[in-house]
Write a protein that holds these residues in place. Structure first.
Motif, PDB file in Angstrom:
ATOM      1  N   UNK A  53       9.146  -4.588   1.101  1.00 48.53           N
ATOM      2  CA  UNK A  53      10.740  -4.674   0.339  1.00 48.53           C
ATOM      3  C   UNK A  53      10.231  -2.989   0.874  1.00 48.53           C
ATOM      4  N   UNK A  54      11.513  -2.137   0.791  1.00 48.35           N
ATOM      5  CA  UNK A  54      11.776  -0.890   0.181  1.00 48.35           C
ATOM      6  C   UNK A  54      12.012   0.346  -0.159  1.00 48.35           C
ATOM      7  N   UNK A  55      11.839   1.091  -0.659  1.00 47.73           N
ATOM      8  CA  UNK A  55      11.854   1.872  -1.866  1.00 47.73           C
ATOM      9  C   UNK A  55      12.541   3.043  -1.448  1.00 47.73           C
ATOM     10  N   UNK A  56      13.083   3.477  -1.343  1.00 45.45           N
ATOM     11  CA  UNK A  56      14.291   4.641  -0.931  1.00 45.45           C
ATOM     12  C   UNK A  56      13.908   4.842   0.380  1.00 45.45           C
ATOM     13  N   UNK A  57      13.274   5.710   1.475  1.00 45.03           N
ATOM     14  CA  UNK A  57      13.573   5.090   2.412  1.00 45.03           C
ATOM     15  C   UNK A  57      11.674   5.335   2.863  1.00 45.03           C
ATOM     16  N   UNK A  58      10.846   4.221   2.566  1.00 47.70           N
ATOM     17  CA  UNK A  58       9.538   3.913   2.621  1.00 47.70           C
ATOM     18  C   UNK A  58       8.915   1.994   2.097  1.00 47.70           C
ATOM     19  N   UNK A  59       8.537   1.810   2.719  1.00 47.95           N
ATOM     20  CA  UNK A  59       8.101   0.279   2.799  1.00 47.95           C
ATOM     21  C   UNK A  59       6.665  -0.118   2.417  1.00 47.95           C
ATOM     22  N   UNK A  60       7.244  -0.428   1.375  1.00 48.94           N
ATOM     23  CA  UNK A  60       5.474  -1.358   0.565  1.00 48.94           C
ATOM     24  C   UNK A  60       5.572  -2.639   0.760  1.00 48.94           C
ATOM     25  N   UNK A  61       4.702  -2.903   1.191  1.00 43.14           N
ATOM     26  CA  UNK A  61       4.221  -4.369   1.602  1.00 43.14           C
ATOM     27  C   UNK A  61       2.384  -4.425   1.077  1.00 43.14           C
TER      28      UNK A  61
END
Length: 259
Positions: A181-189
């Motif tokens: 999943x991405x929030x803005x231009x960051x990846x959350x894993x």
């Protein structure tokens, strides 16, 4: 913005011989609204400079701090799990065939290391000053120049489709419950936050994996942005590598296994 209630109605007569002046009412309303805005701004700022977006900076720092904490806890959990498994293997009462079956299940689940030939795919944002490189395409909007969730998902799905035996995104092994999943231009894993460039590594037949990438319609669409606006894309042969086993929790929180 005008309102019919602010204007005198046709056929009405002014009260007590004085002419109704909507401009005065409108002026008073503007000053009242300005006062409300000032009060709201003051109440929101609480003595801080709201133009610096300090709250957003604090939130970003908190996210990265929690991400580091999660990474440290995962490493601690992995060490404890190895200790528990070592103690359990001393006298667990299982037969060799049962141990072999368990090892095979753990390998498929992604909790054990996986060694084999691999390729890696790296995606990156385009330069912020990028312009259209080919004629007939519009100048880029900011949305065109960053990696999106669907781009990462397209790569992961194509690699599974190409017969990948295991996949690692950044420094984490994917399992069946992993969500990219991405929030803005960051990846959350899996509770951790990453910034581009994003590297995805897969163990499997390199040629089949590359063919699956090339055949993916979603990746073909992504390649248009690579060629026109300069989004990053690199596919490399990594030779023989060892993917780490998944070290996080495998408990289901929002689903239950089928009996």
């Amino acid at each position: 913005m005008s309102n019919s209630a602010d204007s005198p109605q046709a056929g009405s007569s002014p009260a007590r011989g004085r002419r109704f002046r909507p401009v005065r009412v409108l002026t008073a309303a503007v000053f009242a609204l300005a006062g409300l805005i000032f009060f709201t701004s003051f109440d929101t700022a609480k003595g801080t400079n709201i133009r610096t977006d300090a709250s957003l900076l604090k939130l970003s720092d908190l996210i990265h701090e929690r991400s580091r904490d999660n990474g440290e806890r995962e490493e601690s959990n992995a060490a404890l799990r190895e200790d528990i498994e070592s103690l359990a293997e001393r006298d667990d009462g299982r037969t060799k065939s049962e141990d072999d079956k368990l090892a095979a299940l753990e390998e498929k689940a992604g909790t054990q290391e996986l060694r084999g030939e691999a390729i890696s795919v790296t995606l990156d944002d385009a330069p912020p000053d990028a312009t259209a490189k080919l004629p007939g395409y519009p100048e880029p909007q900011p949305d065109y120049l960053v990696i999106h969730q669907q781009d990462l998902q397209a790569v992961v799905n194509a690699l599974w489709q190409g017969g990948a035996e295991g996949i690692k995104v950044m420094d984490q092994r994917l399992i069946s419950t992993s969500a990219v999943r991405c929030v803005g231009n960051t990846l959350i894993l899996q509770g951790r936050v990453y910034s581009p460039p994003y590297k995805i590594q897969a163990v499997g037949d390199p040629e089949k994996l590359k063919k699956a990438l090339a055949a993916s319609p979603a990746i073909q669409n992504y390649m248009v942005y690579v060629n026109v606006y300069g989004l990053g894309w690199k596919v490399e042969d990594d030779g023989t590598v060892t993917l780490p086993g998944y070290s996080g929790t495998a408990d289901l929180q929002y689903a239950q296994p089928v009996d």
